[in-house]
Scaffold this active site. Structure first.
Site, PDB file in Angstrom:
ATOM      1  N   HIS A  17       0.837  -1.204   0.000  1.00  0.00           N
ATOM      2  CA  HIS A  17       0.000   0.000   0.000  1.00  0.00           C
ATOM      3  C   HIS A  17       0.871   1.253   0.000  1.00  0.00           C
ATOM      4  CE1 HIS A  17      -3.104  -2.622   2.269  1.00  0.00           C
ATOM      5  NE2 HIS A  17      -3.576  -2.441   1.044  1.00  0.00           N
ATOM      6  N   LYS A  41     -17.839  -6.467   6.565  1.00  0.00           N
ATOM      7  CA  LYS A  41     -16.546  -7.093   6.852  1.00  0.00           C
ATOM      8  C   LYS A  41     -16.298  -7.073   8.356  1.00  0.00           C
ATOM      9  CE  LYS A  41     -13.953  -6.583   2.621  1.00  0.00           C
ATOM     10  NZ  LYS A  41     -12.655  -6.290   2.081  1.00  0.00           N
ATOM     11  N   ARG A  90      -1.977  -6.274  -8.433  1.00  0.00           N
ATOM     12  CA  ARG A  90      -0.945  -7.280  -8.177  1.00  0.00           C
ATOM     13  C   ARG A  90      -0.916  -8.351  -9.249  1.00  0.00           C
ATOM     14  NH1 ARG A  90      -3.141  -8.769  -2.398  1.00  0.00           N
ATOM     15  NH2 ARG A  90      -4.952  -8.618  -3.704  1.00  0.00           N
ATOM     16  N   SER A 128      -3.235  -7.647   2.856  1.00  0.00           N
ATOM     17  CA  SER A 128      -3.532  -7.447   4.281  1.00  0.00           C
ATOM     18  C   SER A 128      -4.004  -8.751   4.915  1.00  0.00           C
ATOM     19  CB  SER A 128      -4.601  -6.369   4.452  1.00  0.00           C
ATOM     20  OG  SER A 128      -4.117  -5.123   4.047  1.00  0.00           O
TER      21      SER A 128
END
Length: 164
Positions: A17, A41, A90, A128
Site C-alpha cells: 500500500h 466485513k 498485483r 492485508s
C-alpha cells in the site's frame, strides 16, 4: 489540481500500500487515502486505528491525507472534488475485478478516471489478509508492514514471534 483517492480497507496498511501511496504522491497534487467503512466485513483494526496507522506511516509525505467513508466511492469522489481513483494491481485477477469497478464508477460519475498502478514486484504476493494470518500465528511480518503496524499487532496478540 489533480486530487487522487486511493480507496481500500487497509486492515492493516502494508508496504505494498505504501508503495502505491508514495508513487501516487509524485503524480498527483493530493492523494487521499480513503478507508472504506464496510459493515459487512469483520476488520481486525477499527477505523480509527487504521486512520491513525496510515497517518503515522505517511506523515513524511506532505500531500497525503487520510480519511474514511461509507457508501459509494463515486459519491465520495464528487463530494470531495476528486477526479482520479488510484488502484494498485498485483495480478490479472485484480485487474478483472478492478476493471468492473472502474466501469461502474465511470457510469456513476463520467468525469472521474481510474488510474491503475502495477505493484512493485517485491509486493506482488502481499495482501492485508496474508499479513493478518501470519501475525495471528506468530509469523515474521517485519518485511511486510511498517514498524507502527507491528507495534499495533503486538498490542493485539501476545505471540512473541511477531517481533522477530
Amino acid at each position: 489540481m489533480k486530487i487522487a483517492v486511493y480507496p481500500g480497507s487497509f486492515d492493516p496498511v502494508t508496504y505494498g500500500h505504501l508503495d502505491i501511496i508514495e508513487r501516487g504522491t509524485k503524480i498527483f497534487d493530493k492523494v487521499v487515502v480513503a478507508i472504506l467503512e464496510n459493515p459487512s466485513k469483520n476488520p481486525l483494526f477499527t477505523i480509527e486505528q487504521r486512520k491513525e496507522l496510515l497517518r503515522r506511516v505517511t506523515e513524511g509525505l506532505g500531500n497525503v491525507y487520510v480519511d474514511s467513508f461509507t457508501g459509494l466511492l463515486a459519491d465520495y469522489m464528487i463530494a470531495h472534488k476528486a477526479n482520479v481513483i488510484v488502484k494498485g494491481l498485483r495480478a490479472v485477477s485484480d485487474f478483472e475485478y478492478e476493471l468492473q469497478m472502474a466501469s461502474i464508477n465511470k457510469k456513476l460519475a463520467p468525469e472521474i478516471e481510474t488510474f491503475f498502478m502495477m505493484t512493485n514486484n517485491k509486493y506482488s504476493y502481499l495482501s492485508s489478509s496474508a499479513v493478518k494470518e501470519l501475525a495471528k500465528y506468530g509469523g515474521d511480518i517485519n518485511d511486510l508492514v511498517p514498524p507502527q503496524v507491528i507495534d499495533a499487532f503486538a498490542k493485539l496478540f501476545t505471540t512473541s514471534n511477531i517481533l522477530k
